[in-house]
Enzyme design. Structure first.
Site, PDB file in Angstrom:
ATOM      1  N   LYS A 167      -2.633  57.521  56.535  1.00 56.75           N
ATOM      2  CA  LYS A 167      -1.342  57.891  57.112  1.00 56.75           C
ATOM      3  C   LYS A 167      -0.193  57.617  56.122  1.00 56.75           C
ATOM      4  CE  LYS A 167      -2.845  59.463  61.118  1.00 56.75           C
ATOM      5  NZ  LYS A 167      -4.044  58.954  61.662  1.00 56.75           N
TER       6      LYS A 167
HETATM    7  C1  LIG Z   1      -4.728  58.965  63.194  1.00 55.56           C
HETATM    8  C2  LIG Z   1      -4.377  59.545  64.520  1.00 55.56           C
HETATM    9  C3  LIG Z   1      -4.501  58.826  65.718  1.00 55.56           C
HETATM   10  C4  LIG Z   1      -5.188  57.497  65.802  1.00 55.56           C
HETATM   11  O1  LIG Z   1      -4.654  56.539  64.989  1.00 55.56           O
HETATM   12  P1  LIG Z   1      -5.447  55.149  64.798  1.00 55.56           P
HETATM   13  O2  LIG Z   1      -4.417  54.268  64.186  1.00 55.56           O
HETATM   14  O3  LIG Z   1      -6.594  55.453  63.881  1.00 55.56           O
HETATM   15  O4  LIG Z   1      -5.894  54.701  66.129  1.00 55.56           O
HETATM   16  C5  LIG Z   1      -4.032  59.388  66.886  1.00 55.56           C
HETATM   17  N1  LIG Z   1      -3.500  60.621  66.909  1.00 55.56           N
HETATM   18  C6  LIG Z   1      -3.389  61.364  65.791  1.00 55.56           C
HETATM   19  C7  LIG Z   1      -2.753  62.714  65.877  1.00 55.56           C
HETATM   20  C8  LIG Z   1      -3.848  60.855  64.562  1.00 55.56           C
HETATM   21  O5  LIG Z   1      -3.769  61.611  63.464  1.00 55.56           O
END
Ligand SMILES: *Cc1c(COP(=O)(O)O)cnc(C)c1O
Length: 381
Positions: free
Chosen positions: A188
Site C-alpha cells: 500500500k
Molecule cells: C488491501 C485491501 C484491504 C485489506 O487490507 P488489509 O490491511 O490487508 O487488511 C481491503 N480493501 C481493499 C480495497 C484493499 O486493497
C-alpha cells in the site's frame, strides 16, 4: 534485443529506507514494544492529515478496521450492507464477520467504482449501511452517497485502503462518512508490512473502536503499566486488533513524505499514460471529474485481448503483474454463500476479466516504464 527489453521489473518495491530503519531501531531500544507512545503519535499525526477534529485508531489491518467500524456502528446479524463486487475480498469478509450480508451493486464501466445510480434500488428495510471502495485511489461520489445515506438513515464506512491522498469535489476520505478505513499492508501507499487504521470525526465511535480493538479491556498496556500496576476490567467481548509500537515506528517517518511520494506516483502515472496512448486495445480506468486520485495502482483494461494470455506473457518477460480484481461475487465461497451467478453484475465481471495491474512504485525509472510498455506491446495479439 535492446537493454530496455531485458529489464526485469518487480510488481512492487517498498520505498522504506534509512529514516524507517533508524526509527525501528530506536523503538527496539525502548521499553515498550506493544501499543504505546509510537502508536499514539502516529494516530495523532495520521488523524491531522485528514483535517481538524479527526480521530484515528491504529489497528493491525484494514480488514480489522472495516470489521470494528461496522461493529461499533451496531451492524450485525440480519442487517444488509451495500457494497461493490469490484474490490478485495476483505470488504465482503469484514461485513460477513459481523453477521451482516454484503449486498453488491454493479460498478460504472468507465471508472470501476460502485455505481451510485444503483445504490438506491438496492436499499431494503434491512439495509443499515453503505460501504464504498475508493478503487485504485479514485474516490466514489461521496456527495451522492451522503444524500442517499441521509434519505434512508444509513451508516457509511469507506474502504479507503487505496486512498489516503485522494479527494473528490473537495471531499476527502472520512469527511462525509462515519468512518474511513486504511491499510498499511506491504504494497500500500504507506506501509509497515501489515497494519491498518480507522479515521473518524465521531469521538464516541473512536472510543468504542479503541475498546473493541483490545479485548474490550478498560486499560491498554501503556495505561496498565504507568509506573505501577493498576487493575483493569473487561467491559465488552472484543478482539485483538491493536497496532504495536514496532509497526508504528516504521510508519511515523513516512508521514511527512506522503505528498511527495504521491507526486512521484503521479509522475509515473503520466509517463505510463503517455506511453500507452497509442497502444490499441488498452484503456485506462477513468478518473472521475473534479477528483484527485491517490494513484495507488496502475491498472489497465484490455479491450480485445485474452487477459490471462497477456498476463502470462508479461510474467515470462519478467514483468511483475497482478489482477485487481476478479469480481468477488464469483469466487467460490462468496458465490455459494450469497447465491450469485455469472451475469449478476456484468460491468464488474467485464472489468474482472479484462483488468491487469502493471508495476507501479516510487523508485521506478522512465526506463522501467518503457520496458513494461514494450513488453505489454509484445504480449498483445
Ligand atoms: C488491501 C485491501 C484491504 C485489506 O487490507 P488489509 O490491511 O490487508 O487488511 C481491503 N480493501 C481493499 C480495497 C484493499 O486493497
Amino acid at each position: 534485443m535492446t537493454g530496455e527489453d531485458e529489464l526485469k521489473v518487480e510488481f512492487y518495491r517498498h520505498a522504506l529506507g534509512e529514516e524507517e530503519k533508524k526509527s525501528v531501531v530506536e523503538c527496539l531500544g525502548g521499553l515498550f514494544l506493544t501499543s504505546g507512545a509510537y502508536v499514539s503519535e502516529f494516530e495523532g499525526r495520521f488523524a491531522d492529515y485528514f483535517g481538524p477534529s479527526r480521530w484515528c485508531i491504529a489497528l493491525n489491518s484494514c480488514t480489522a478496521a472495516l470489521h470494528l467500524s461496522l461493529l461499533a456502528l451496531n451492524i450485525g446479524r440480519g442487517d444488509e450492507v451495500i457494497t461493490t463486487p469490484m474490490t478485495f475480498i476483505a470488504t465482503a469478509t469484514a461485513i460477513l464477520h459481523t453477521g451482516a450480508r454484503p449486498v453488491f451493486v454493479d460498478v460504472e464501466p468507465a471508472t470501476g467504482l460502485m455505481d451510485c445510480n444503483r445504490v438506491e434500488k438496492a436499499v431494503t428495510p434491512s439495509t443499515r449501511a453503505i460501504l464504498p471502495v475508493h478503487l485504485y485511489g479514485s474516490m466514489c461520489d461521496m456527495l451522492r452517497l451522503r444524500e442517499i445515506a441521509d434519505r434512508y438513515g444509513l451508516k457509511m464506512v469507506e474502504d479507503s485502503a487505496h486512498c489516503i491522498e485522494g479527494a473528490r469535489d473537495g471531499v476527502r476520505p472520512g469527511q462525509l462518512s462515519d468512518a474511513a478505513c486504511f491499510s498499511f499492508y506491504a504494497t500500500k501507499n504507506l506501509t509497515c508490512g501489515e497494519g491498518g487504521a480507522v479515521v473518524t470525526g465521531n469521538q464516541e465511535l473512536a472510543d468504542r473502536i479503541r475498546l473493541l480493538r483490545q479485548h474490550g479491556m478498560s486499560r491498554e498496556a501503556a495505561d496498565r503499566y504507568h509506573g505501577s500496576y493498576r487493575h483493569w476490567d473487561m467491559l465488552e467481548c472484543g478482539w485483538k486488533y491493536n497496532m504495536d509500537n514496532i509497526h508504528a515506528s516504521i510508519l511515523l517517518p513516512q508521514l511527512h513524505k506522503v505528498d511527495t511520494l504521491w507526486a512521484e506516483r503521479q509522475r509515473l502515472y503520466r509517463l505510463y499514460a503517455e506511453a500507452l496512448s497509442d497502444v490499441p486495445g488498452v484503456r485506462l480506468p477513468a478518473i472521475p471529474q473534479g477528483s484527485k486520485s491517490a494513484h495507488h495502482l496502475f491498472t489497465v483494461l484490455l479491450e480485445d485481448a485474452d487477459r490471462d494470455l497477456v498476463l502470462h506473457a508479461l510474467s515470462r518477460q519478467e514483468i511483475g503483474v497482478a489482477v485487481n480484481y476478479r469480481a468477488i461475487h464469483l469466487l467460490t465461497y462468496l458465490r455459494s454463500a450469497l447465491n450469485h451467478h455469472p451475469g449478476d453484475f456484468p460491468a464488474a465481471e467485464k472489468i474482472g476479466d479484462g483488468t491487469l495491474s502493471l508495476p507501479f512504485w516510487v523508485g521506478m525509472t522512465p526506463e522501467h516504464v518503457a520496458a513494461v510498455v514494450s513488453a505489454l506491446r509484445k504480449s498483445l495479439p
